[in-house]
Motif scaffolding. Structure first.
Motif, PDB file in Angstrom:
ATOM      1  N   ARG A 139       0.822  -1.220   0.000  1.00  0.00           N
ATOM      2  CA  ARG A 139       0.000   0.000   0.000  1.00  0.00           C
ATOM      3  C   ARG A 139       0.855   1.269   0.000  1.00  0.00           C
ATOM      4  NH1 ARG A 139      -5.061   0.225   1.235  1.00  0.00           N
ATOM      5  NH2 ARG A 139      -4.939   1.642   3.007  1.00  0.00           N
ATOM      6  N   ALA A 140       2.072   1.157   0.535  1.00  0.00           N
ATOM      7  CA  ALA A 140       2.966   2.322   0.540  1.00  0.00           C
ATOM      8  C   ALA A 140       3.617   2.515  -0.826  1.00  0.00           C
ATOM      9  CB  ALA A 140       4.035   2.144   1.612  1.00  0.00           C
ATOM     10  N   GLN A 141       3.508   1.532  -1.704  1.00  0.00           N
ATOM     11  CA  GLN A 141       4.069   1.590  -3.068  1.00  0.00           C
ATOM     12  C   GLN A 141       5.565   1.895  -3.036  1.00  0.00           C
ATOM     13  OE1 GLN A 141       1.521   3.338  -6.146  1.00  0.00           O
ATOM     14  NE2 GLN A 141      -0.024   3.759  -4.598  1.00  0.00           N
ATOM     15  N   ARG A 142       6.271   1.145  -2.201  1.00  0.00           N
ATOM     16  CA  ARG A 142       7.716   1.352  -2.097  1.00  0.00           C
ATOM     17  C   ARG A 142       8.497   0.240  -2.787  1.00  0.00           C
ATOM     18  NH1 ARG A 142       6.901   2.717   3.617  1.00  0.00           N
ATOM     19  NH2 ARG A 142       6.625   4.973   3.724  1.00  0.00           N
ATOM     20  N   ILE A 143       7.867  -0.923  -2.938  1.00  0.00           N
ATOM     21  CA  ILE A 143       8.590  -2.076  -3.495  1.00  0.00           C
ATOM     22  C   ILE A 143       8.577  -1.985  -5.020  1.00  0.00           C
ATOM     23  CG2 ILE A 143       8.715  -4.603  -3.574  1.00  0.00           C
ATOM     24  CD1 ILE A 143       7.017  -4.613  -0.957  1.00  0.00           C
ATOM     25  N   ALA A 144       9.719  -2.224  -5.627  1.00  0.00           N
ATOM     26  CA  ALA A 144       9.790  -2.222  -7.088  1.00  0.00           C
ATOM     27  C   ALA A 144       8.918  -3.351  -7.645  1.00  0.00           C
ATOM     28  CB  ALA A 144      11.234  -2.414  -7.538  1.00  0.00           C
ATOM     29  N   ALA A 145       8.347  -3.122  -8.811  1.00  0.00           N
ATOM     30  CA  ALA A 145       7.513  -4.161  -9.427  1.00  0.00           C
ATOM     31  C   ALA A 145       7.854  -4.304 -10.910  1.00  0.00           C
ATOM     32  CB  ALA A 145       6.034  -3.824  -9.257  1.00  0.00           C
ATOM     33  N   VAL A 146       7.823  -5.545 -11.351  1.00  0.00           N
ATOM     34  CA  VAL A 146       8.030  -5.855 -12.766  1.00  0.00           C
ATOM     35  C   VAL A 146       6.806  -6.631 -13.251  1.00  0.00           C
ATOM     36  CG1 VAL A 146       9.439  -7.108 -14.444  1.00  0.00           C
ATOM     37  CG2 VAL A 146      10.547  -5.928 -12.542  1.00  0.00           C
ATOM     38  N   PRO A 147       5.908  -5.971 -13.985  1.00  0.00           N
ATOM     39  CA  PRO A 147       4.751  -6.682 -14.541  1.00  0.00           C
ATOM     40  C   PRO A 147       5.165  -7.556 -15.734  1.00  0.00           C
ATOM     41  CG  PRO A 147       4.320  -4.316 -14.284  1.00  0.00           C
ATOM     42  CD  PRO A 147       5.799  -4.520 -14.139  1.00  0.00           C
ATOM     43  N   VAL A 148       4.631  -8.748 -15.770  1.00  0.00           N
ATOM     44  CA  VAL A 148       4.862  -9.678 -16.885  1.00  0.00           C
ATOM     45  C   VAL A 148       3.502 -10.055 -17.443  1.00  0.00           C
ATOM     46  CG1 VAL A 148       5.840 -11.899 -17.574  1.00  0.00           C
ATOM     47  CG2 VAL A 148       6.855 -10.639 -15.688  1.00  0.00           C
ATOM     48  N   SER A 149       3.376 -10.033 -18.751  1.00  0.00           N
ATOM     49  CA  SER A 149       2.067 -10.343 -19.339  1.00  0.00           C
ATOM     50  C   SER A 149       1.832 -11.847 -19.399  1.00  0.00           C
ATOM     51  CB  SER A 149       1.989  -9.778 -20.760  1.00  0.00           C
ATOM     52  OG  SER A 149       2.733 -10.594 -21.660  1.00  0.00           O
ATOM     53  N   VAL A 150       0.589 -12.239 -19.534  1.00  0.00           N
ATOM     54  CA  VAL A 150       0.301 -13.562 -20.068  1.00  0.00           C
ATOM     55  C   VAL A 150       0.365 -13.413 -21.587  1.00  0.00           C
ATOM     56  CG1 VAL A 150      -1.140 -14.385 -18.164  1.00  0.00           C
ATOM     57  CG2 VAL A 150      -2.203 -13.219 -20.071  1.00  0.00           C
ATOM     58  N   CYS A 151       0.618 -14.501 -22.251  1.00  0.00           N
ATOM     59  CA  CYS A 151       0.729 -14.472 -23.703  1.00  0.00           C
ATOM     60  C   CYS A 151      -0.216 -15.526 -24.276  1.00  0.00           C
ATOM     61  CB  CYS A 151       2.177 -14.773 -24.101  1.00  0.00           C
ATOM     62  SG  CYS A 151       2.379 -15.025 -25.873  1.00  0.00           S
ATOM     63  N   LEU A 152      -1.134 -15.066 -25.118  1.00  0.00           N
ATOM     64  CA  LEU A 152      -2.160 -15.978 -25.636  1.00  0.00           C
ATOM     65  C   LEU A 152      -1.575 -17.078 -26.517  1.00  0.00           C
ATOM     66  CD1 LEU A 152      -4.985 -13.416 -26.491  1.00  0.00           C
ATOM     67  CD2 LEU A 152      -4.753 -14.855 -24.446  1.00  0.00           C
ATOM     68  N   SER A 153      -0.439 -16.768 -27.177  1.00  0.00           N
ATOM     69  CA  SER A 153       0.176 -17.783 -28.041  1.00  0.00           C
ATOM     70  C   SER A 153       1.038 -18.774 -27.263  1.00  0.00           C
ATOM     71  CB  SER A 153       1.043 -17.117 -29.113  1.00  0.00           C
ATOM     72  OG  SER A 153       0.258 -16.264 -29.920  1.00  0.00           O
ATOM     73  N   ALA A 154       1.233 -18.503 -25.995  1.00  0.00           N
ATOM     74  CA  ALA A 154       2.060 -19.394 -25.169  1.00  0.00           C
ATOM     75  C   ALA A 154       1.205 -20.502 -24.578  1.00  0.00           C
ATOM     76  CB  ALA A 154       2.724 -18.597 -24.049  1.00  0.00           C
ATOM     77  N   ASP A 155       1.706 -21.725 -24.643  1.00  0.00           N
ATOM     78  CA  ASP A 155       1.009 -22.823 -23.964  1.00  0.00           C
ATOM     79  C   ASP A 155       1.483 -22.864 -22.503  1.00  0.00           C
ATOM     80  OD1 ASP A 155       3.550 -23.846 -24.125  1.00  0.00           O
ATOM     81  OD2 ASP A 155       3.044 -25.442 -25.550  1.00  0.00           O
ATOM     82  N   LEU A 156       0.990 -23.860 -21.787  1.00  0.00           N
ATOM     83  CA  LEU A 156       1.360 -23.945 -20.367  1.00  0.00           C
ATOM     84  C   LEU A 156       2.867 -24.138 -20.217  1.00  0.00           C
ATOM     85  CD1 LEU A 156      -1.560 -26.117 -18.904  1.00  0.00           C
ATOM     86  CD2 LEU A 156      -1.197 -23.662 -18.641  1.00  0.00           C
ATOM     87  N   GLY A 157       3.470 -24.901 -21.136  1.00  0.00           N
ATOM     88  CA  GLY A 157       4.912 -25.150 -21.057  1.00  0.00           C
ATOM     89  C   GLY A 157       5.728 -23.876 -21.199  1.00  0.00           C
ATOM     90  N   GLU A 158       5.305 -23.018 -22.120  1.00  0.00           N
ATOM     91  CA  GLU A 158       6.035 -21.756 -22.308  1.00  0.00           C
ATOM     92  C   GLU A 158       5.837 -20.835 -21.094  1.00  0.00           C
ATOM     93  OE1 GLU A 158       5.674 -20.041 -26.248  1.00  0.00           O
ATOM     94  OE2 GLU A 158       6.043 -18.037 -25.457  1.00  0.00           O
ATOM     95  N   SER A 159       4.635 -20.831 -20.569  1.00  0.00           N
ATOM     96  CA  SER A 159       4.373 -20.022 -19.364  1.00  0.00           C
ATOM     97  C   SER A 159       5.215 -20.532 -18.190  1.00  0.00           C
ATOM     98  CB  SER A 159       2.887 -20.086 -19.003  1.00  0.00           C
ATOM     99  OG  SER A 159       2.095 -19.736 -20.116  1.00  0.00           O
ATOM    100  N   PHE A 160       5.291 -21.847 -18.065  1.00  0.00           N
ATOM    101  CA  PHE A 160       6.121 -22.480 -17.029  1.00  0.00           C
ATOM    102  C   PHE A 160       7.580 -22.058 -17.200  1.00  0.00           C
ATOM    103  CE2 PHE A 160       8.788 -26.053 -15.634  1.00  0.00           C
ATOM    104  CZ  PHE A 160       8.278 -26.342 -14.384  1.00  0.00           C
TER     105      PHE A 160
END
Ligand SMILES: [Fe+2]
Length: 277
Positions: A139-160
């Motif tokens: 809530r203090a928004q102090r921790i760095a964040a790196v958003p990663v997308s889901v990818c529709l063309s990726a199967d479960l193996g690629e997401s893994f």
């Protein structure tokens, strides 16, 4: 160093404000457990004190590549496209981690995974990223964040595989990192915010949670395709695959706290925190 915590988290708009219970927005007692679970998960993150949170939201969606957002500072105001009455004008302003994002991309590229590095203050963040971070986990928004997308063309193996790259990059750079999978488990949506998943879907969700709680990550990963077929988790379970990739890559057993399970429009939602033992 490396992956210190792994979180299965929730972003459904009904849970969008920390103070929702007091503002009367929850409107139905079915939402209370998950809301309280998210508050508890925020305490878990605070105790873990990660340097950075890598977050994979089911609403940050790319079609062909996986996008890793390395923008050094994430700043904006979010109104959720599909729930403007619940999530509106939420200001966010938190640091990013370009170096970690670039290292993740480097690992993904070397493995032949299609991916794109974003570095743009105008790259829009979705409510599945912003809501859990800003309303509950930091809530203090102090921790760095790196958003990663889901990818529709990726199967479960690629997401893994992306989960593995996240854990590897964090370890290589000596980051004390947390990974957040922001998405529902079973996700057969119906109208009616307070509605629960069917009994069979709930049972499947509980089985997945037991595997996580018991540290049976390999078993969970082996079962994930079957689970995904039967329970239809959000985004095909790609966020769950990424989470399992991250857990398995560390080769460690995590101490799990299962905070809550609750409904939203027919979906099942687990709030689970896992800290490296
Ligand atoms: Fe969602």
């Amino acid at each position: 160093m490396g992956l210190a915590g792994v979180y299965l988290s929730v972003h459904t708009p009904r849970y969008c404000t920390y103070d929702a219970a007091f503002a009367g927005k929850l409107a139905h007692p079915n939402f209370q457990a998950v809301r309280d679970g998210m508050v508890a998960q925020g305490r878990h993150v605070a105790a873990l004190t990660p340097d950075v949170i890598v977050i994979n939201s089911c609403h940050l969606v790319a079609t062909f590549p996986t996008v890793v957002d390395g923008t050094p500072r994430h700043e904006g105001v979010l109104t959720a496209q599909e729930a403007p009455e619940l999530i509106h004008g939420v200001a966010y302003d938190f640091p990013g981690d370009f170096e970690l994002a670039a290292a993740m991309i480097e690992g993904g590229r070397a493995a032949g995974l299609p991916c794109t590095l974003a570095n743009d203050v105008h790259y829009p963040l979705d409510y599945g990223t912003v809501m859990p971070l800003v309303c509950y986990l930091d809530r203090a928004q102090r921790i760095a964040a790196v958003p990663v997308s889901v990818c529709l063309s990726a199967d479960l193996g690629e997401s893994f595989a992306w989960g593995r790259h996240i854990a590897r990059a964090a370890a290589a750079l000596g980051r004390r990192a947390a990974f957040v999978a922001s998405g529902s488990v079973s996700h057969k949506l119906v109208r009616g915010p307070e509605r629960w998943p069917g009994a069979a879907e709930q049972e499947l969700d509980h089985r997945l949670a037991r595997l996580l709680a018991d540290g049976d990550y390999d078993k969970a990963w082996a079962w994930l395709p079957e689970y995904a077929e039967a329970a239809e988790p959000e985004m095909g379970g790609r966020h769950l695959a990424m989470m399992l990739g991250a857990l398995i890559e560390t080769g460690r057993r995590f101490e799990a706290t299962v905070h809550a399970y609750g409904p939203s429009s027919g979906s099942g939602n687990y709030v689970i925190s896992m800290a490296a033992a």
